[in-house]
Design an enzyme around this catalytic site. Structure first.
Site, short mmCIF file in Angstrom:
data_model
loop_
_atom_site.label_atom_id
_atom_site.label_comp_id
_atom_site.label_asym_id
_atom_site.label_seq_id
_atom_site.Cartn_x
_atom_site.Cartn_y
_atom_site.Cartn_z
N ARG A 198 0.87 -1.18 0.00
CA ARG A 198 0.00 0.00 0.00
C ARG A 198 0.90 1.22 0.00
O ARG A 198 1.77 1.37 0.86
CB ARG A 198 -0.89 0.01 1.25
CG ARG A 198 -1.64 1.32 1.49
CD ARG A 198 -2.79 1.53 0.56
NE ARG A 198 -3.47 2.80 0.84
CZ ARG A 198 -4.25 3.40 -0.01
NH1 ARG A 198 -4.49 2.87 -1.18
NH2 ARG A 198 -4.82 4.54 0.30
N ILE A 199 0.71 2.10 -0.99
CA ILE A 199 1.38 3.40 -1.01
C ILE A 199 0.36 4.38 -0.46
O ILE A 199 -0.65 4.65 -1.11
CB ILE A 199 1.79 3.81 -2.45
CG1 ILE A 199 2.49 2.68 -3.20
CG2 ILE A 199 2.60 5.09 -2.42
CD1 ILE A 199 3.80 2.24 -2.63
N CYS A 241 -9.28 8.07 4.05
CA CYS A 241 -7.85 7.78 4.24
C CYS A 241 -7.56 6.93 5.48
O CYS A 241 -6.84 5.93 5.40
CB CYS A 241 -7.06 9.08 4.30
SG CYS A 241 -7.27 10.11 2.85
N ARG A 287 -2.76 15.40 -1.03
CA ARG A 287 -2.37 15.11 -2.42
C ARG A 287 -1.18 15.97 -2.86
O ARG A 287 -1.08 16.39 -4.00
CB ARG A 287 -3.54 15.29 -3.39
CG ARG A 287 -4.61 14.25 -3.25
CD ARG A 287 -5.56 14.23 -4.44
NE ARG A 287 -6.79 13.60 -4.05
CZ ARG A 287 -7.92 14.25 -3.76
NH1 ARG A 287 -7.99 15.55 -3.88
NH2 ARG A 287 -8.98 13.59 -3.39
N ASP A 303 -3.94 16.81 -8.14
CA ASP A 303 -3.07 15.84 -7.46
C ASP A 303 -1.62 16.20 -7.77
O ASP A 303 -1.20 16.17 -8.92
CB ASP A 303 -3.39 14.42 -7.95
CG ASP A 303 -2.77 13.33 -7.09
OD1 ASP A 303 -1.74 13.60 -6.43
OD2 ASP A 303 -3.30 12.22 -7.09
N ARG A 326 1.11 14.77 -6.17
CA ARG A 326 2.02 13.79 -5.58
C ARG A 326 3.03 13.26 -6.59
O ARG A 326 2.77 13.21 -7.78
CB ARG A 326 1.22 12.62 -5.00
CG ARG A 326 0.40 13.03 -3.80
CD ARG A 326 -0.47 11.92 -3.32
NE ARG A 326 -1.57 11.68 -4.26
CZ ARG A 326 -2.57 10.85 -4.02
NH1 ARG A 326 -2.61 10.16 -2.91
NH2 ARG A 326 -3.53 10.69 -4.92
N LYS A 341 -1.79 6.04 -9.83
CA LYS A 341 -0.75 5.45 -8.99
C LYS A 341 -0.18 4.20 -9.65
O LYS A 341 1.03 3.97 -9.64
CB LYS A 341 -1.32 5.12 -7.60
CG LYS A 341 -0.28 4.80 -6.57
CD LYS A 341 -0.90 4.51 -5.21
CE LYS A 341 -1.50 5.74 -4.59
NZ LYS A 341 -2.05 5.49 -3.24
#
Length: 194
Positions: free
Chosen positions: A50-51, A68, A96, A128, A130, A156
């Protein structure tokens, strides 16, 4: 990319016993991110991964505005019981990637009727922000080339493709009246597979 790695330490949790390391990433403009990797004693050929991007309000305070905290808990539980072992990579990319201060300002805009993406855009950010480059370095460190990824985010999956062969596994948690619109925006505007 410049980074350093901490020593390894034991991390007993309510989900099970893990080990942990921190990756200190030196980013652009003298930014510093201290990411956390929580992992099982054994990592098989295709660990469950899991990231998880930091969400102080959800992960620590149990905010109902997002999913989350529930995703974090579910991921830890699944990783703890996975026969191939696994890891949770906790990225310090609050909101994010816009940071806690800006996230709270985005929350204030959401209180006025903006959705999560619109609020970020009103503050001058993309929906986003990230980056997953450090994840590639983490995978190299742990000699990981194949993963079972707990995610609903197709971006992702695409971002991790250069670093490992990815097989997606859904991570679905119950919605509540406070996050239903948020989840719909994640699905409609960010392409999440919910």
């Amino acid at each position: 990319m410049k980074y350093e790695i901490s020593e390894q330490a034991k991390l007993p949790t309510r989900f099970g016993n893990f080990f942990t390391k921190s990756f200190r990433e030196y980013g652009k403009n003298n930014t510093l991110f201290e990411h956390l990797v929580v992992f099982t004693h054994t990592l098989g050929e295709t660990p469950l991964v899991r990231i998880h991007s930091e969400c102080l309000t959800g992960d620590v305070f149990g905010s109902k505005k997002c999913d989350c905290g529930n995703e974090l808990a579910l991921a830890m539980e699944q990783i703890a019981h996975n026969t191939e072992g696994g890891m949770l990579i906790y990225l310090r990319q609050e909101g994010r990637g816009i940071g806690l201060f800006n996230k709270i300002n985005a929350y204030a805009l959401q209180d006025k009727g903006y959705d999560t993406v619109e609020a970020n855009q009103q503050l001058g950010f993309a929906g986003d922000m990230r980056s997953y480059e450090i994840v590639g370095e983490i995978f190299k460190h742990f000699h990981i080339t194949h993963i079972n990824l707990l995610t609903n985010n197709p971006r992702k999956i695409d971002a991790l493709a250069p670093y490992a062969k990815v097989v997606r596994h859904s991570i679905i948690t119950p919605s509540n009246p406070h996050n239903q619109a948020y989840l719909e925006v994640k699905k409609q505007k960010l392409g999440h597979l919910l």
